[in-house]
Motif scaffolding. Structure first.
Motif, mmCIF file in Angstrom:
data_model
loop_
_atom_site.group_PDB
_atom_site.id
_atom_site.type_symbol
_atom_site.label_atom_id
_atom_site.label_comp_id
_atom_site.label_asym_id
_atom_site.label_seq_id
_atom_site.Cartn_x
_atom_site.Cartn_y
_atom_site.Cartn_z
ATOM 1 N N HIS A 68 12.849 7.643 -3.955
ATOM 2 C CA HIS A 68 11.597 6.938 -3.673
ATOM 3 C C HIS A 68 10.381 7.614 -4.300
ATOM 4 C CE1 HIS A 68 12.173 9.905 -0.443
ATOM 5 N NE2 HIS A 68 10.860 9.992 -0.400
ATOM 6 N N CYS A 98 4.975 -4.654 7.073
ATOM 7 C CA CYS A 98 5.253 -6.095 7.097
ATOM 8 C C CYS A 98 3.981 -6.902 6.907
ATOM 9 C CB CYS A 98 5.923 -6.469 8.414
ATOM 10 S SG CYS A 98 4.817 -6.388 9.860
ATOM 11 N N LYS A 116 8.918 -2.579 4.471
ATOM 12 C CA LYS A 116 9.812 -2.206 3.377
ATOM 13 C C LYS A 116 9.547 -0.748 3.017
ATOM 14 C CE LYS A 116 11.166 -3.544 -1.331
ATOM 15 N NZ LYS A 116 10.860 -4.429 -2.488
ATOM 16 N N HIS A 117 10.204 0.163 3.731
ATOM 17 C CA HIS A 117 10.072 1.587 3.464
ATOM 18 C C HIS A 117 11.344 2.030 2.737
ATOM 19 C CE1 HIS A 117 6.682 1.367 6.091
ATOM 20 N NE2 HIS A 117 7.397 1.207 7.187
ATOM 21 N N CYS A 118 11.175 2.624 1.577
ATOM 22 C CA CYS A 118 12.325 2.943 0.717
ATOM 23 C C CYS A 118 12.506 4.459 0.575
ATOM 24 C CB CYS A 118 12.114 2.356 -0.665
ATOM 25 S SG CYS A 118 11.678 0.611 -0.675
ATOM 26 N N PRO A 119 13.744 4.963 0.748
ATOM 27 C CA PRO A 119 14.858 4.246 1.347
ATOM 28 C C PRO A 119 14.892 4.472 2.848
ATOM 29 C CG PRO A 119 15.654 6.318 0.482
ATOM 30 C CD PRO A 119 14.157 6.294 0.256
ATOM 31 N N THR A 120 15.234 3.459 3.577
ATOM 32 C CA THR A 120 15.569 3.565 4.989
ATOM 33 C C THR A 120 16.876 2.809 5.182
ATOM 34 O OG1 THR A 120 14.134 1.651 5.410
ATOM 35 C CG2 THR A 120 13.216 3.824 5.875
ATOM 36 N N ASN A 122 17.672 0.098 6.219
ATOM 37 C CA ASN A 122 17.672 -1.327 5.893
ATOM 38 C C ASN A 122 17.141 -1.644 4.503
ATOM 39 O OD1 ASN A 122 18.636 -2.241 8.470
ATOM 40 N ND2 ASN A 122 16.612 -1.779 9.315
ATOM 41 N N HIS A 123 16.635 -0.643 3.790
ATOM 42 C CA HIS A 123 16.002 -0.913 2.497
ATOM 43 C C HIS A 123 16.446 0.122 1.463
ATOM 44 C CE1 HIS A 123 13.330 -4.041 4.007
ATOM 45 N NE2 HIS A 123 13.121 -3.268 5.052
ATOM 46 N N ASP A 124 16.872 -0.371 0.318
ATOM 47 C CA ASP A 124 17.275 0.513 -0.764
ATOM 48 C C ASP A 124 16.084 1.252 -1.345
ATOM 49 O OD1 ASP A 124 20.079 0.073 -0.931
ATOM 50 O OD2 ASP A 124 19.714 -1.876 -1.860
ATOM 51 N N ASN A 126 14.747 3.490 -4.956
ATOM 52 C CA ASN A 126 14.523 3.022 -6.324
ATOM 53 C C ASN A 126 15.000 3.985 -7.406
ATOM 54 O OD1 ASN A 126 12.443 4.965 -6.259
ATOM 55 N ND2 ASN A 126 10.908 3.430 -5.706
ATOM 56 N N HIS A 133 9.132 -4.635 -6.462
ATOM 57 C CA HIS A 133 8.305 -4.087 -5.385
ATOM 58 C C HIS A 133 6.995 -4.851 -5.326
ATOM 59 C CE1 HIS A 133 7.654 -1.160 -2.314
ATOM 60 N NE2 HIS A 133 6.658 -0.549 -2.922
#
Length: 364
Positions: A68, A98, A116-120, A122-124, A126, A133
């Motif tokens: 990230h 959100c 959308k926090h990357c990565p968590t 639930n979210h990939d 980069n 994005h």
């Protein structure tokens, strides 16, 4: 962006199971851009996913693209995007709320529960060739700022958020526990915000990192032995600072680090917990309460990217020396091994040939 190109990604399938695999090529939504990722630094949270299966409630529940701390080049723009165009070089803020919940509406998007926090889990992330994005989370880089510096804006924003939360200012005497990348970044930011005395401590075996802290302008560094007592460490800190710390930035996430930060901070001072480590700790809370020490926490950053970009683009701080290792994407497993072992400072993965997206004057 040619349709035949593959989108290769560093995907964590489980503990110590990192694979370089192709994933779907993204398309931008109306408010997004598709980025060709140039550089991606490895963060401690990425290592937590790979080595421990996650941290806190962020447990690995599916194969997850890591990474990230990134910068890239815009390759496609959504229909509503007007401030970016194809070819723009940008730093990528990977944490986005959100935009509709109560937390987002009061500006605390960094701790939004559904963003959308990357990565968590639930979210990939980069660490992939291409990534879509939100366009408003992409910050255009001036021509004199390199892609590596753009990727370093992410940890720098963490330091900015921590120092702002801790109210570091002109004349502050700051203790920094941990000389890893976030500790060193916090040192750089604390000095930029006016701290006049800064002390960094870490285990003696982290000699390279302590030397880096010296070069970055720490007033003093303190190597800690495995058997050093808490009382002795606090005494050495106060001798180096000329008294107790005004502010302590705890960047290790360890119980000893948290305990020391409380005990070494003056009455009514501020201890800011920055690092992620032990899920449960025992702290000297009676001491903290009786001396009205404020214990605060930080998660990610909150409207801090503009300040991070400004202190880099203005030349006020030089973050380039923080990068100690460079790897191509094909060697991403070795890059993670080096980062997990703490063998250097910041480990950078290059998803395009290094310097290929920098102005020619930066090319070696």
């Amino acid at each position: 962006m040619a349709p035949t190109q593959q989108n290769m990604a560093a995907v964590c399938y489980g503990r110590d199971d990192l694979r370089l695999v192709p994933i779907a090529m993204p398309e931008p939504a109306f408010n997004e851009v598709v980025l060709e990722v140039d550089s991606c630094g490895i963060c401690g949270t990425d290592v937590h996913f790979l080595k421990e299966g996650g941290f806190g409630d962020q447990k690995l529940i599916r194969p997850l693209v890591l990474g990230h701390e990134s910068a890239g080049v815009v390759r496609k723009v959504g229909s509503a995007v007007t401030h970016l165009k194809v070819g723009d070089r940008v730093a990528i803020e990977p944490a986005a709320g959100c935009r509709t919940c109560d937390l987002c509406k009061v500006g605390k998007y960094n701790i939004c529960l559904t963003g959308k926090h990357c990565p968590t889990k639930n979210h990939d992330g980069n660490c992939s060739n291409f990534f879509s994005h939100y366009a408003d989370c992409c910050f255009k880089l001036p021509d004199h700022v390199t892609m590596e510096e753009g990727a370093l804006l992410e940890p720098l924003a963490v330091g900015v958020h921590a120092c702002r939360r801790a109210n570091v200012g002109l004349g502050s005497q700051v203790l920094i526990l941990g000389a890893g990348p976030i500790g060193l970044i916090s040192l750089v930011v604390a000095k930029a915000m006016g701290a006049t005395r800064t002390v960094v401590l870490d285990l003696a075996r982290a000699g390279v990192r302590l030397e880096a802290a010296k070069k970055l302008g720490a007033t003093a560094v303190i190597p800690i032995g495995e058997q050093d007592s808490e009382d002795e460490i606090v005494k050495r800190i106060q001798e180096a600072l000329g008294g107790p710390a005004d502010r302590a930035l705890e960047c290790t996430g360890s119980e000893p680090g948290m305990r020391t930060s409380i005990r070494a901070t003056r009455n009514a001072g501020i201890v800011c917990l920055v690092g992620l480590g032990n899920e449960e700790v025992r702290l000297p809370m009676v001491d903290a309460i009786s001396r009205e020490i404020q214990i605060i926490t930080v998660m990610r950053y909150n409207h801090d990217y503009p300040a991070a970009l400004e202190i880099v683009s203005s030349g006020y701080v030089d973050v380039k020396p923080l990068v100690s290792h460079h790897f191509g994407l094909k060697d991403v497993n070795e890059a993670f091994r080096v980062a997990a072992a703490g063998e250097g400072l910041k480990v950078m993965v290059h998803l395009t040939p290094r310097d290929s997206n920098n102005p020619k004057k930066f090319v070696n």
